[in-house]
Scaffold this motif. Structure first.
Motif, PDB file in Angstrom:
ATOM      1  N   VAL A 116       0.846  -1.190   0.000  1.00  0.00           N
ATOM      2  CA  VAL A 116       0.000   0.000   0.000  1.00  0.00           C
ATOM      3  C   VAL A 116       0.884   1.244   0.000  1.00  0.00           C
ATOM      4  N   GLY A 117       0.719   2.085  -1.011  1.00  0.00           N
ATOM      5  CA  GLY A 117       1.477   3.326  -1.077  1.00  0.00           C
ATOM      6  C   GLY A 117       2.830   3.209  -1.735  1.00  0.00           C
ATOM      7  N   THR A 118       3.103   2.054  -2.407  1.00  0.00           N
ATOM      8  CA  THR A 118       4.386   1.891  -3.080  1.00  0.00           C
ATOM      9  C   THR A 118       4.605   3.012  -4.093  1.00  0.00           C
ATOM     10  N   GLY A 119       5.742   3.697  -3.978  1.00  0.00           N
ATOM     11  CA  GLY A 119       6.089   4.726  -4.952  1.00  0.00           C
ATOM     12  C   GLY A 119       5.381   6.050  -4.764  1.00  0.00           C
ATOM     13  N   PHE A 120       4.596   6.201  -3.697  1.00  0.00           N
ATOM     14  CA  PHE A 120       3.879   7.453  -3.439  1.00  0.00           C
ATOM     15  C   PHE A 120       4.636   8.280  -2.395  1.00  0.00           C
ATOM     16  N   HIS A 121       4.639   9.575  -2.594  1.00  0.00           N
ATOM     17  CA  HIS A 121       5.184  10.488  -1.575  1.00  0.00           C
ATOM     18  C   HIS A 121       4.015  10.991  -0.735  1.00  0.00           C
ATOM     19  N   PRO A 122       4.035  10.739   0.577  1.00  0.00           N
ATOM     20  CA  PRO A 122       2.861  11.056   1.410  1.00  0.00           C
ATOM     21  C   PRO A 122       2.475  12.528   1.440  1.00  0.00           C
ATOM     22  N   GLU A 123       3.448  13.412   1.253  1.00  0.00           N
ATOM     23  CA  GLU A 123       3.155  14.841   1.334  1.00  0.00           C
ATOM     24  C   GLU A 123       2.570  15.403   0.037  1.00  0.00           C
ATOM     25  N   ASN A 129       1.283  12.779  -7.336  1.00  0.00           N
ATOM     26  CA  ASN A 129       1.859  11.431  -7.312  1.00  0.00           C
ATOM     27  C   ASN A 129       1.663  10.701  -8.630  1.00  0.00           C
ATOM     28  N   ILE A 130       0.561  10.967  -9.323  1.00  0.00           N
ATOM     29  CA  ILE A 130       0.360  10.381 -10.649  1.00  0.00           C
ATOM     30  C   ILE A 130       1.473  10.830 -11.589  1.00  0.00           C
ATOM     31  N   PHE A 131       1.768  12.129 -11.599  1.00  0.00           N
ATOM     32  CA  PHE A 131       2.824  12.655 -12.465  1.00  0.00           C
ATOM     33  C   PHE A 131       4.197  12.149 -12.028  1.00  0.00           C
ATOM     34  N   LEU A 132       4.389  11.986 -10.708  1.00  0.00           N
ATOM     35  CA  LEU A 132       5.664  11.475 -10.207  1.00  0.00           C
ATOM     36  C   LEU A 132       5.893  10.037 -10.681  1.00  0.00           C
ATOM     37  N   ASN A 133       4.863   9.191 -10.563  1.00  0.00           N
ATOM     38  CA  ASN A 133       4.987   7.796 -10.988  1.00  0.00           C
ATOM     39  C   ASN A 133       5.241   7.700 -12.484  1.00  0.00           C
ATOM     40  N   GLY A 134       4.547   8.527 -13.256  1.00  0.00           N
ATOM     41  CA  GLY A 134       4.754   8.531 -14.701  1.00  0.00           C
ATOM     42  C   GLY A 134       6.171   8.942 -15.066  1.00  0.00           C
ATOM     43  N   ALA A 135       6.695   9.934 -14.366  1.00  0.00           N
ATOM     44  CA  ALA A 135       8.063  10.397 -14.624  1.00  0.00           C
ATOM     45  C   ALA A 135       9.077   9.309 -14.299  1.00  0.00           C
ATOM     46  N   VAL A 165      -1.770  12.480  -0.134  1.00  0.00           N
ATOM     47  CA  VAL A 165      -2.164  11.067  -0.028  1.00  0.00           C
ATOM     48  C   VAL A 165      -1.972  10.511   1.379  1.00  0.00           C
ATOM     49  N   LYS A 166      -1.236  11.207   2.239  1.00  0.00           N
ATOM     50  CA  LYS A 166      -1.093  10.734   3.619  1.00  0.00           C
ATOM     51  C   LYS A 166      -2.427  10.752   4.353  1.00  0.00           C
ATOM     52  N   ARG A 167      -3.398  11.495   3.813  1.00  0.00           N
ATOM     53  CA  ARG A 167      -4.730  11.545   4.426  1.00  0.00           C
ATOM     54  C   ARG A 167      -5.683  10.507   3.810  1.00  0.00           C
ATOM     55  N   TYR A 168      -5.204   9.727   2.852  1.00  0.00           N
ATOM     56  CA  TYR A 168      -6.038   8.698   2.227  1.00  0.00           C
ATOM     57  C   TYR A 168      -6.173   7.493   3.150  1.00  0.00           C
ATOM     58  N   SER A 169      -7.288   6.822   3.052  1.00  0.00           N
ATOM     59  CA  SER A 169      -7.424   5.522   3.710  1.00  0.00           C
ATOM     60  C   SER A 169      -6.618   4.499   2.911  1.00  0.00           C
ATOM     61  N   SER A 170      -6.398   3.309   3.508  1.00  0.00           N
ATOM     62  CA  SER A 170      -5.644   2.274   2.787  1.00  0.00           C
ATOM     63  C   SER A 170      -6.362   1.865   1.508  1.00  0.00           C
ATOM     64  N   GLY A 171      -7.706   1.852   1.543  1.00  0.00           N
ATOM     65  CA  GLY A 171      -8.471   1.512   0.351  1.00  0.00           C
ATOM     66  C   GLY A 171      -8.288   2.528  -0.765  1.00  0.00           C
ATOM     67  N   MET A 172      -8.299   3.818  -0.412  1.00  0.00           N
ATOM     68  CA  MET A 172      -8.092   4.877  -1.412  1.00  0.00           C
ATOM     69  C   MET A 172      -6.680   4.808  -1.977  1.00  0.00           C
ATOM     70  N   TYR A 173      -5.721   4.528  -1.121  1.00  0.00           N
ATOM     71  CA  TYR A 173      -4.332   4.356  -1.551  1.00  0.00           C
ATOM     72  C   TYR A 173      -4.250   3.298  -2.649  1.00  0.00           C
ATOM     73  N   VAL A 174      -4.855   2.140  -2.375  1.00  0.00           N
ATOM     74  CA  VAL A 174      -4.780   1.028  -3.311  1.00  0.00           C
ATOM     75  C   VAL A 174      -5.502   1.358  -4.618  1.00  0.00           C
ATOM     76  N   PHE A 178      -3.268   1.273  -7.932  1.00  0.00           N
ATOM     77  CA  PHE A 178      -3.538   0.315  -9.002  1.00  0.00           C
ATOM     78  C   PHE A 178      -3.884   1.037 -10.295  1.00  0.00           C
ATOM     79  N   ALA A 179      -4.708   2.082 -10.204  1.00  0.00           N
ATOM     80  CA  ALA A 179      -5.092   2.835 -11.404  1.00  0.00           C
ATOM     81  C   ALA A 179      -3.862   3.396 -12.101  1.00  0.00           C
ATOM     82  N   VAL A 180      -2.918   3.927 -11.314  1.00  0.00           N
ATOM     83  CA  VAL A 180      -1.681   4.478 -11.889  1.00  0.00           C
ATOM     84  C   VAL A 180      -0.867   3.370 -12.554  1.00  0.00           C
ATOM     85  N   ALA A 181      -0.647   2.254 -11.831  1.00  0.00           N
ATOM     86  CA  ALA A 181       0.177   1.164 -12.359  1.00  0.00           C
ATOM     87  C   ALA A 181      -0.427   0.542 -13.619  1.00  0.00           C
TER      88      ALA A 181
END
Length: 429
Positions: A116-123, A129-135, A165-174, A178-181
């Protein structure tokens, strides 16, 4: 068709306890062997990753001599018990950790979803984070922008897109991860057990997307799950890992059959679990959970007879709303067949005074279909807490003998095969 992933003689060793060999001279010997390209002299041969056995070495092989090839566009499952090395394999393929020996090769960019949260920056916000993962995957900003609406729509988090994203629930994180990946331009998609966090509807949506990614877009999918129905639905072939070694790489059906046969063999054949005192809490101690056998020293049960289940437990302090029950799970689908509690037919919460108790229940005859099941004890205190005993299971194998006890003349699909009463009369409704 070329290979998207090729694994050759792959092994991964971890040192238990403190890192280091214990002496400076041995550390220097290890370092000197490494710079000469030689094998580590302190990695002992033959130490497999069996969690329930002791070892004379402080080195454990999480993976040992793994070899396989995956063609482009294939969806491959990875199955095995906890600690079999599944996550370690995916981390090596994702280049998060390096192998101890062997090598991996392949073609294409890898998008992995391992935790959960792989590759995401919490702040950062969801959008950032979508643009970060794409980059990170090497995509241009225009490419990511083109995919943005599709990603947000799939994840269903448009309202929170600009929230950190640090305020997301674990479900929202996933959902977002997944949508990004799945939507960004990667040739290989690696997904670990993380989807178990999502709700059933989203899991189904993810499964459909992974099938679309594999069959429609020709991308390679590697999927780890303990849910055999998901693996069976998505993957045509599967890798079965056992104690860090490749037990089988074959069709998904053969891999699942082999895995379930092993799981059944290690289940509690004595039909009784005796619990330790440290598995209790301040209210209740579960002492024994057992089933009364139909045959001596066997977990086979006739479909034509009730199965008697018993609990032995002790109450330390008066407790209101205690619920004791069990659930039956079909290992072939990882789905709960049903769960029942002793107070299901009570309108008011029951109170238990301190003391020792025996609780009995019957699984009705002609209810479960022919096949194998696991049965787990479940204890709860209403609206307060649950005591889960998922690590304790009894094996329940429903059988018929020689046609004498057959309820039906044909084989029935499904996990239930209840005897239903029917009436037939002349006339119209």
């Amino acid at each position: 068709m070329f290979n998207a992933i090729k694994v050759e003689n792959l092994s991964k060793a971890y040192q238990l306890g403190q890192i280091g060999t214990g002496t400076v001279s041995r550390d220097l010997e290890r370092w000197f062997a490494r710079i000469r390209g030689k094998e580590d002299p302190f990695l002992k041969i033959g130490e497999t990753n069996a969690q329930n056995s002791k070892s004379t070495s402080d080195i454990v092989w999480s993976l040992r001599d793994i070899n396989f090839e995956i063609e482009q566009g294939k969806a491959v499952g990875v199955i095995g018990r906890n600690g079999a090395g599944k996550s370690t394999l995916l981390k090596i393929l994702s280049k998060i950790t390096a192998p101890t020996t062997g090598k991996i090769s392949g073609q294409g960019r890898i998008a992995s979803l391992l935790e959960v949260g792989t590759g995401f920056h919490p702040e950062l916000s969801g959008r950032e984070n979508i643009f970060l993962n794409g980059a990170i995957l090497g995509m241009r900003k225009k490419e990511i922008t083109r995919k943005l609406d599709e990603i947000v729509d799939f994840a269903g988090i448009e309202r929170y897109l600009d929230t950190p994203v640090k305020r997301y629930s674990s479900g929202m994180y996933v959902r977002l991860a997944f949508a990004v990946a799945a939507h960004l331009e990667s040739e290989i998609l690696i997904v670990d057990e993380v989807l178990a966090v999502g709700d059933a509807e989203f899991q189904k949506k993810c499964l459909g997307k992974m099938g679309e990614v594999s069959k429609g877009e020709g991308r390679t999918v590697l999927f780890v799950s303990h849910n055999m129905s998901m693996i069976n639905q998505l993957c045509s072939s599967s890798i079965y890992l056992k104690n860090g070694m490749l037990e089988l790489y074959s069709s998904t059906k053969k891999a699942i059959d082999s895995y379930l046969a092993e799981s059944t063999a290690t289940a509690h054949k004595n039909l009784e679990i005796v619990f330790n005192e440290n598995e209790s809490d301040e209210n209740v101690q579960l002492n024994v959970f057992k089933m009364e056998a139909h045959f001596e020293n066997s977990s086979d049960f006739l479909s034509s007879k009730d199965v008697n289940v018993q609990f032995g437990f002790k109450i330390f302090e008066k407790v209101l709303g205690l619920r004791i029950g069990f659930e039956i799970v079909s290992p072939s689908t990882d789905l709960c067949v049903f769960r029942t509690f002793h107070d299901d037919d009570c309108e008011e919460m029951l109170a238990f005074e301190p003391g020792e108790y025996i609780l009995s229940a019957q699984i009705p005859k002609d209810l479960l279909n022919i096949g194998e099941y696991f049965i787990y004890p479940t204890i709860g205190i209403h609206n307060i807490k649950w005591l889960s005993f998922k690590t304790h299971q009894l094996h329940l194998n429903i059988i018929n003998i020689g046609g004498v006890n057959n309820l039906y003349s044909d084989e029935r699909p499904g996990v239930l095969a209840p005897k239903i009463n029917w009436n037939i009369n002349h006339g119209k409704i």
